[in-house]
Design a protein around this motif. Structure first.
Motif, PDB file in Angstrom:
ATOM      1  N   LEU A 128      18.761   7.957  17.925  1.00 42.41           N
ATOM      2  CA  LEU A 128      17.442   7.566  17.443  1.00 42.41           C
ATOM      3  C   LEU A 128      17.137   6.125  17.835  1.00 42.41           C
ATOM      4  O   LEU A 128      18.028   5.296  17.959  1.00 42.41           O
ATOM      5  N   SER A 129      15.846   5.886  18.044  1.00 44.74           N
ATOM      6  CA  SER A 129      15.416   4.514  18.213  1.00 44.74           C
ATOM      7  C   SER A 129      14.389   4.279  17.106  1.00 44.74           C
ATOM      8  O   SER A 129      13.332   4.904  17.083  1.00 44.74           O
ATOM      9  N   VAL A 130      14.783   3.447  16.106  1.00 50.91           N
ATOM     10  CA  VAL A 130      14.034   3.355  14.850  1.00 50.91           C
ATOM     11  C   VAL A 130      13.172   2.097  14.815  1.00 50.91           C
ATOM     12  O   VAL A 130      13.646   1.008  15.125  1.00 50.91           O
ATOM     13  N   THR A 131      11.883   2.280  14.481  1.00 50.94           N
ATOM     14  CA  THR A 131      10.993   1.129  14.320  1.00 50.94           C
ATOM     15  C   THR A 131      10.437   1.143  12.896  1.00 50.94           C
ATOM     16  O   THR A 131       9.793   2.129  12.505  1.00 50.94           O
ATOM     17  N   PRO A 132      10.687   0.085  12.073  1.00 47.76           N
ATOM     18  CA  PRO A 132      10.123   0.057  10.717  1.00 47.76           C
ATOM     19  C   PRO A 132       8.612  -0.131  10.792  1.00 47.76           C
ATOM     20  O   PRO A 132       8.128  -0.945  11.578  1.00 47.76           O
ATOM     21  N   MET A 133       7.880   0.666  10.027  1.00 50.13           N
ATOM     22  CA  MET A 133       6.416   0.560   9.998  1.00 50.13           C
ATOM     23  C   MET A 133       5.943   0.932   8.608  1.00 50.13           C
ATOM     24  O   MET A 133       6.679   1.540   7.833  1.00 50.13           O
TER      25      MET A 133
END
Ligand SMILES: Nc1ncnc2c1ncn2[C@@H]1O[C@H](COP(=O)(O)OP(=O)(O)O)[C@@H](O)[C@H]1O
Ligand SMILES: [Mg+2]
Lengths: 422, 296
Positions: free
Chosen positions: A77-82
């Protein structure tokens, strides 16, 4: 032999100068591989194949933060907090494959909130269902791992007991007798967890969560790691089609421009003249394959681990297409006729052979039909020599079929050519 | 040097070459003169060993099988259709064919340079052939035939589609080659070319050879008489007996020896203001042999 080499070098120079022909041999295959590789979700830029998700942590508990950290550390996974709204928008625009929301109460319910509050929420881009299903697997296994880890630490497991006691005491639907049994069990469990030596407790058989990463098709090391791995072997065959048509045309051109006559009055025999053309075609085919491999290997991480197998596949595929070239050159008397009919035949073979739609999405009857297309066998040989990691023995069937096909076409072509000339 | 005996080739009902025999001596320039479709190209292809004859034999320098490379390499062939790689430069074309004939290194470079000068293409040697004019291509076509210094040349209509200047250049070059002792077989449908360049000429039509000989021999055999037309200053005195027929001051004489007749007129002291001599030429010969003109 020198004469044959002289002929071949002349042909390679002519092909090089023919920018239009060169486009079909080199330009188009490169565009094809790069374009379709990236359109079909090739490497997400970093080449890792990771699924990109937008993550919103509304819970902000110890449990949700640990959960977030575990997802972020996953290679898949490549996780971006939003925020919730940002994440929804990013998925709608196709920038992220999915959105994961950890709502308030997530830590309380240990991720098992279900329809009630606290349950994990997922939104998936409908065009990326496969990645979505895979993501659900990862979320499951992460949750399971965290719970297992808690139970494996006696002190942390004891922290839950007061909550559980309260739940039982306050639940009106549990009959009084049952309630007492449960509370006694919790007391015993509390005493057990407090007294036991943690080392002995943890040495017991650990609970195993489902190993999502190991069973997922896209992570299976025997499968393609990216769309580029599928597209580059196909592109190689497109290059070979360009070479084959180009040299078939150049053979007729020798006749129509009269240079064949000049070659025939030179000391070369007819066989040597054909050998020269064949050698040039072989070298051009091989060069195209090697160039595409180099491009795929260094820019798109195509796997390539067995050089001897690759050399075998390359030689057999190129030889097969030399034979096809000879036969195609007999399909007409003029350059236009041969050019037109060559492409018609090649495109037909390409269509059933998986050069336009991949073989694995074809209906079964068409897959069976593809066994008659040398292009299908060429793709199989090239896939075998790259990401499938075939051994020489595993490559043998495809190579055998290719050589047989090439030999038959070559003999037919030469027989027809020599009939034409007398 | 080249001997052809009863050569035959037919395509279905068409008898392209129908029993031809001739012999070309070493150093001789031999012309095959005939209209389109006479069978000249077919004959050349059979001599060069690239077309198997139905019957008859070809002998080159004593060897009888022109399909053998060693025999073929004694010939240089300039095909009627330009046989050049348009996407190569003139120099590359020459070097390529030189290599095919086994030339290497300094020898090859020397020959390429010689051929470029021969064709007057030294300045354009690095340009692609497709940018050449028709005349330049013809010259290159001829030069390639000479790259390996063959003792005999087969030239198939080497001036077709060429401007007069290039044509003159090609004539000059062929005359050079003659002087150097090359044996040349020259086909053409232009009788002036045969007349100017060839020691002996064979007249061909419909696959058959009608006659062969020097231009003079052919003319004296088939050309008939020359016609002299003279315009006299004033009507002659009646005492003088003039040859031919006289109408006013116009005199017309038919004779096989035109020069002698003109000399006789001078001896008789006739003053002439205009003189025309119509000598028969190969055109007349062809007409006499076939009843048709060479070019229709
Ligand atoms: N490959 C061929 N197939 C059928 N007919 C041919 C072929 N080559 C030549 N011919 C015929 O043979 C005759 C002689 O042709 P050719 O030798 O080219 O004549 P020329 O060179 O004197 O113009 C012509 O009638 C021509 O149509
Ligand atoms: Mg001809």
């Amino acid at each position: 032999m020198r004469g044959i080499l002289t002929l071949a070098l002349k042909d390679l120079l002519l092909i090089w100068r023919d920018k239009f022909g060169l486009f079909w041999i080199l330009g188009f295959p490169v565009i094809y591989a790069v374009f379709f590789g990236s359109v079909l979700g090739g490497g997400h830029g970093d080449g890792s194949g990771a699924t990109s998700i937008a993550l919103t942590d509304e819970d902000q508990t110890e449990f949700s933060q640990e959960f977030t950290a575990r997802l972020a550390s996953s290679e898949a996974l490549s996780v971006t907090p939003m925020t919730r709204e940002e994440g929804r928008e990013a998925v709608r625009l196709g920038r992220q494959a999915a959105q994961v929301v950890l709502p308030t109460g997530f830590g309380e319910s240990l991720g098992f909130g279900g329809q009630e509050e606290g349950g994990l929420e997922i939104a998936i881009d409908p065009s990326r269902r496969a990645e979505g299903a895979y993501l659900q697997g990862i979320l499951m296994s992460t949750t399971f791992e965290m719970i297992t880890d808690r139970f494996m630490d006696p002190e942390r497991a004891r922290e839950w007991l007061p909550d559980l006691r309260r739940d039982v005491e306050e639940a009106p639907e549990i009959p009084g007798l049952q309630r007492d049994v449960l509370l006694q069990f919790y007391d015993a469990l509390d005493k057990f967890l407090g007294d036991i030596d943690p080392d002995i407790y943890q040495s017991g058989p650990a609970l195993q969560g489902p190993r999502v990463e190991a069973v997922s098709v896209t992570r299976d090391p025997s499968g393609p790691q990216s769309a580029y791995e599928i597209m580059f072997p196909v592109a190689m065959l497109w290059g070979l089609m360009g070479c084959t048509a180009g040299f078939a045309i150049s053979l007729v051109r020798e006749r129509s421009r009269g240079t064949l006559l000049r070659l025939r009055v030179s000391p070369l025999s007819r066989a040597q003249i054909l050998a020269g053309k064949g050698l040039a075609c072989f070298l051009a085919c091989s060069a195209v394959i090697v160039m595409l491999l180099a491009l795929g290997r260094f820019l798109f991480n195509i796997r390539f681990e067995n050089p001897p197998a690759f050399a075998l596949a390359l030689a057999c595929t190129s030889l097969a297409f030399v034979g096809i070239m000879m036969l195609l050159s007999t399909l007409g008397r003029t350059e236009e006729a041969v050019g037109g009919s060559s492409w018609a035949v090649l495109l037909l073979f390409g269509m059933v052979g998986g050069a336009m739609i991949p073989r694995f999405v074809m209906p079964l009857w068409m897959q069976a039909l593809s066994n008659f297309s040398p292009i299908s066998w060429g793709i199989r040989a090239m896939e075998g020599a790259t990401w499938r990691g075939f051994t020489l023995v595993e490559l043998a069937p495809a190579c055998g079929v290719l050589l047989l096909f090439g030999a038959v076409c070559f003999s037919l072509g030469v027989a027809i050519l020599s009939r034409h000339e007398t | 040097m080249i001997r052809v005996q009863d050569l035959r080739k037919h395509y279905g009902p068409i008898r392209a070459v129908d029993g031809i025999s001739f012999e070309i001596e070493r150093g001789e320039t031999f012309g095959l003169l005939g209209p389109n479709g006479a069978g000249k190209t077919t004959t050349i292809h059979m001599i060069a060993g690239i077309l198997p004859p139905d019957a008859g034999s070809v002998e080159i320098n004593g060897s009888s099988d022109p399909t053998r490379a060693s025999v073929r390499s004694q010939l240089g062939v300039a095909p009627q259709a330009l046989a050049l790689y348009e996407e190569l430069t003139g120099e590359e074309n020459l070097a390529f064919f030189g290599r095919l004939h086994g030339l290497r290194g300094a020898t090859l470079r020397g020959r390429v340079q010689w051929a470029l000068e021969f064709a007057e293409l030294t300045e354009r040697r690095r340009s692609l052939v497709k940018t050449y004019s028709g005349g330049m291509k013809r010259r290159l076509n001829l030069a390639i035939a000479l790259i390996h210094e063959p003792p005999a040349l087969l030239l198939d209509e080497p001036t077709v589609g060429v401007d007069p200047q290039s044509r003159n250049h090609i004539f000059g070059r062929i005359e050079d080659l003659r002087r150097r002792g090359l044996t040349v077989l020259y086909t053409t449908h232009y009788m002036e070319e045969a007349q100017r360049l060839c020691d002996r000429v064979a007249i061909m039509d419909h696959g058959k050879m009608l006659d062969v000989g020097t231009v003079d021999e052919l003319i004296s055999r088939h050309g008939g008489v020359s016609v002299i037309e003279a315009e006299l200053e004033r009507p002659p005195e009646s005492t003088v007996s003039l040859p031919g027929t006289l109408e006013g001051t116009s005199l017309r004489i038919e004779t096989t020896k035109p020069l002698e007749e003109v000399a006789r007129l001078a001896e008789l002291g006739v003053r002439i203001t205009a003189l025309k001599v119509h000598r028969p030429d190969l055109e007349t010969v062809f007409l006499a042999l076939t009843g048709r003109r060479l070019r229709d």
